[in-house]
Design a protein around this motif. Sequence first.
Motif, PDB file in Angstrom:
ATOM      1  N   ARG A   1       0.843  -1.207   0.000  1.00 38.94           N
ATOM      2  CA  ARG A   1       0.000   0.000   0.000  1.00 38.94           C
ATOM      3  C   ARG A   1       0.869   1.244   0.000  1.00 38.94           C
ATOM      4  O   ARG A   1       1.868   1.313   0.686  1.00 38.94           O
ATOM      5  N   ALA A   2       0.453   2.223  -0.797  1.00 37.52           N
ATOM      6  CA  ALA A   2       1.230   3.464  -0.917  1.00 37.52           C
ATOM      7  C   ALA A   2       1.134   4.277   0.374  1.00 37.52           C
ATOM      8  O   ALA A   2       0.037   4.502   0.880  1.00 37.52           O
ATOM      9  N   LEU A   3       2.283   4.674   0.911  1.00 43.73           N
ATOM     10  CA  LEU A   3       2.298   5.587   2.064  1.00 43.73           C
ATOM     11  C   LEU A   3       3.697   6.175   2.227  1.00 43.73           C
ATOM     12  O   LEU A   3       4.662   5.680   1.680  1.00 43.73           O
ATOM     13  N   MET A   4       3.754   7.270   2.986  1.00 44.44           N
ATOM     14  CA  MET A   4       5.041   7.899   3.327  1.00 44.44           C
ATOM     15  C   MET A   4       4.987   8.291   4.786  1.00 44.44           C
ATOM     16  O   MET A   4       3.904   8.579   5.301  1.00 44.44           O
ATOM     17  N   ASN A   5       6.142   8.329   5.458  1.00 44.54           N
ATOM     18  CA  ASN A   5       6.078   8.863   6.822  1.00 44.54           C
ATOM     19  C   ASN A   5       6.031  10.387   6.738  1.00 44.54           C
ATOM     20  O   ASN A   5       6.440  10.989   5.742  1.00 44.54           O
ATOM     21  N   LEU A   6       5.496  10.990   7.790  1.00 45.30           N
ATOM     22  CA  LEU A   6       5.197  12.433   7.767  1.00 45.30           C
ATOM     23  C   LEU A   6       6.442  13.264   7.486  1.00 45.30           C
ATOM     24  O   LEU A   6       6.406  14.207   6.693  1.00 45.30           O
ATOM     25  N   GLY A   7       7.562  12.905   8.115  1.00 46.82           N
ATOM     26  CA  GLY A   7       8.803  13.664   7.924  1.00 46.82           C
ATOM     27  C   GLY A   7       9.240  13.680   6.468  1.00 46.82           C
ATOM     28  O   GLY A   7       9.614  14.717   5.928  1.00 46.82           O
ATOM     29  N   GLU A   8       9.181  12.499   5.830  1.00 44.79           N
ATOM     30  CA  GLU A   8       9.551  12.387   4.405  1.00 44.79           C
ATOM     31  C   GLU A   8       8.634  13.243   3.538  1.00 44.79           C
ATOM     32  O   GLU A   8       9.083  13.921   2.627  1.00 44.79           O
ATOM     33  N   LEU A   9       7.342  13.172   3.842  1.00 44.25           N
ATOM     34  CA  LEU A   9       6.353  13.887   3.037  1.00 44.25           C
ATOM     35  C   LEU A   9       6.524  15.400   3.178  1.00 44.25           C
ATOM     36  O   LEU A   9       6.494  16.137   2.180  1.00 44.25           O
ATOM     37  N   VAL A  10       6.714  15.871   4.406  1.00 43.42           N
ATOM     38  CA  VAL A  10       6.907  17.312   4.630  1.00 43.42           C
ATOM     39  C   VAL A  10       8.174  17.787   3.914  1.00 43.42           C
ATOM     40  O   VAL A  10       8.190  18.845   3.287  1.00 43.42           O
ATOM     41  N   SER A  11       9.228  16.976   3.982  1.00 46.10           N
ATOM     42  CA  SER A  11      10.476  17.314   3.300  1.00 46.10           C
ATOM     43  C   SER A  11      10.247  17.412   1.786  1.00 46.10           C
ATOM     44  O   SER A  11      10.733  18.342   1.131  1.00 46.10           O
ATOM     45  N   ALA A  12       9.466  16.467   1.235  1.00 42.73           N
ATOM     46  CA  ALA A  12       9.163  16.479  -0.207  1.00 42.73           C
ATOM     47  C   ALA A  12       8.310  17.694  -0.569  1.00 42.73           C
ATOM     48  O   ALA A  12       8.512  18.311  -1.625  1.00 42.73           O
ATOM     49  N   LEU A  13       7.354  18.072   0.299  1.00 47.15           N
ATOM     50  CA  LEU A  13       6.523  19.261   0.049  1.00 47.15           C
ATOM     51  C   LEU A  13       7.384  20.529   0.085  1.00 47.15           C
ATOM     52  O   LEU A  13       7.192  21.444  -0.721  1.00 47.15           O
ATOM     53  N   ASN A  14       8.351  20.566   1.004  1.00 48.88           N
ATOM     54  CA  ASN A  14       9.247  21.730   1.083  1.00 48.88           C
ATOM     55  C   ASN A  14      10.141  21.824  -0.156  1.00 48.88           C
ATOM     56  O   ASN A  14      10.513  22.916  -0.581  1.00 48.88           O
ATOM     57  N   ASP A  15      10.482  20.657  -0.728  1.00 48.20           N
ATOM     58  CA  ASP A  15      11.268  20.644  -1.974  1.00 48.20           C
ATOM     59  C   ASP A  15      10.427  21.143  -3.146  1.00 48.20           C
ATOM     60  O   ASP A  15      10.928  21.810  -4.046  1.00 48.20           O
ATOM     61  N   PHE A  16       9.138  20.816  -3.120  1.00 47.97           N
ATOM     62  CA  PHE A  16       8.230  21.221  -4.204  1.00 47.97           C
ATOM     63  C   PHE A  16       8.126  22.748  -4.257  1.00 47.97           C
ATOM     64  O   PHE A  16       8.118  23.347  -5.326  1.00 47.97           O
TER      65      PHE A  16
END
Length: 354
Positions: A1-16
Motif C-alpha cells: 500500500r502506498a504511504l510515506m512517513n510524515l517527515g519524508e512527506l513534509v520534506s518532499a513538500l518543502n522541496d516542491f
Amino acid sequence: RALMNLGELVSALNDFASLSLAESWDNVGLLVEPSPPHTVKTLFLTNDLTEEVMEEAVQKKADLILSYHPPVFAPLKRRVTWKTWKERLVVRALEHRIGIYSPHTAYDAIPHGVNDWLAKGLGACTSVPLRPSTAPSCPAEGTHRIEFCTDNTEHLDTVLSKIKAIQEIFCLTTLPARVEGKEQTRVSLNCSQKALLEVVALLSQNSLYQRTEILLLQKPFLPHTGMGRLCTLSEPISLSDITERIKSHLKLPHIRLAVGMGKTLESPVKKTALCAGSGSSVLKGMEADLYLTGEMSHHDVLDAVANGISVILCEHSNTERGFLTELRDMLAIHLQNKVNIIVSEKDRDPLQVA
C-alpha cells in the motif's frame, strides 16, 4: 500500500516549494503534527480549512491536510479549548491523528503556482513577477563586502582585533597578496550597513583606507518567481472578452467589474496585473490596462479607476481554489504516487451572489 512517513512527506513538500519564498508575515509549513511515528496514506487538499472541511477530511480518513491558507495564523494563547472554531480545528486534527501543513504565499511565488494558474485564464500571454523573489542563501550574510590591502602586518593585527569587536561582521578572511611587486595582506569581510560605517571610520583613522573596495551585496532574483504577475497578452482583446475568459477559467457565473476612467467594455486590454487573493498591496501603482484579483479595498479600486485601469474582483478564494486540481496532479508526480491525494469537495468561498 502506498504511504510515506510524515517527515519524508513534509520534506518532499518543502522541496516542491521552498518555504523561504513565503512572505515574512506568513505562517507556513507543518502547523499541527500528530505524535510520531505518523504515516500518511491520504493527503487531503483544501484552500480553506473550515469545520465543514475538517469533518470531510475525517470522513475520508485523511492523514495530512494541505490547507493553502494557514488555519492557525494568530497565535493560540495559553489554551486550546472547544471555544473557538480555530481551536476546535486543532483539537479535531489531533484527536483523529491528522497533520496540517500550509504553504500559502510560497505557492503564490513559485513558477508553477497559484498566480501562474490564474494567468492561464487570460489566454496566450507572457508574464513576469510584479515583485520578484530573491535567492534565499546567496550571497552570504551581510549587505556589503569590504576589501583592502596593507603591508603593515603588525598594525593590521590591532585593526583586525578592533574589527572583530564590531557587531554584524561576517566572513572575515585574510590572504597573502602581491600588489605592484610588494608582498601584502588582503583583507575581505562582509558586514551590515551599520557595521560598514564603523569599519570605514576605523580604516580612515588607521590610514588603511587606500585601495579599499566596497561592494553592495545584492541577492540575485530568481527567474519567474515572486508575488503577482504582469501579463502581456499576445493579442489585445476587449475588456468584455477578457471578462468572459476569466469567468470561464474560474467557473464563475458572476465577477465584479469596475471600468477604468475613459474606458468602455470594448476598450482593448493588452497588459493585466494580477495577484491571487487580496492583491491591493502587490498591484498598487502598477501600470496596466486591467487589475485582476480576489478582493481590493473600495479606495484602492477608486484609485485604479481614476488612473484609467479597470478592475476585476472575483472574491478572495475564487482566484486560488481552482489551482488545487493542478496541484493534485503535480504532487502525484512529485511524490511518485506514494500517497493517495484528494481534493476537498466541501471547500468553497464563503461569499455567494444572493
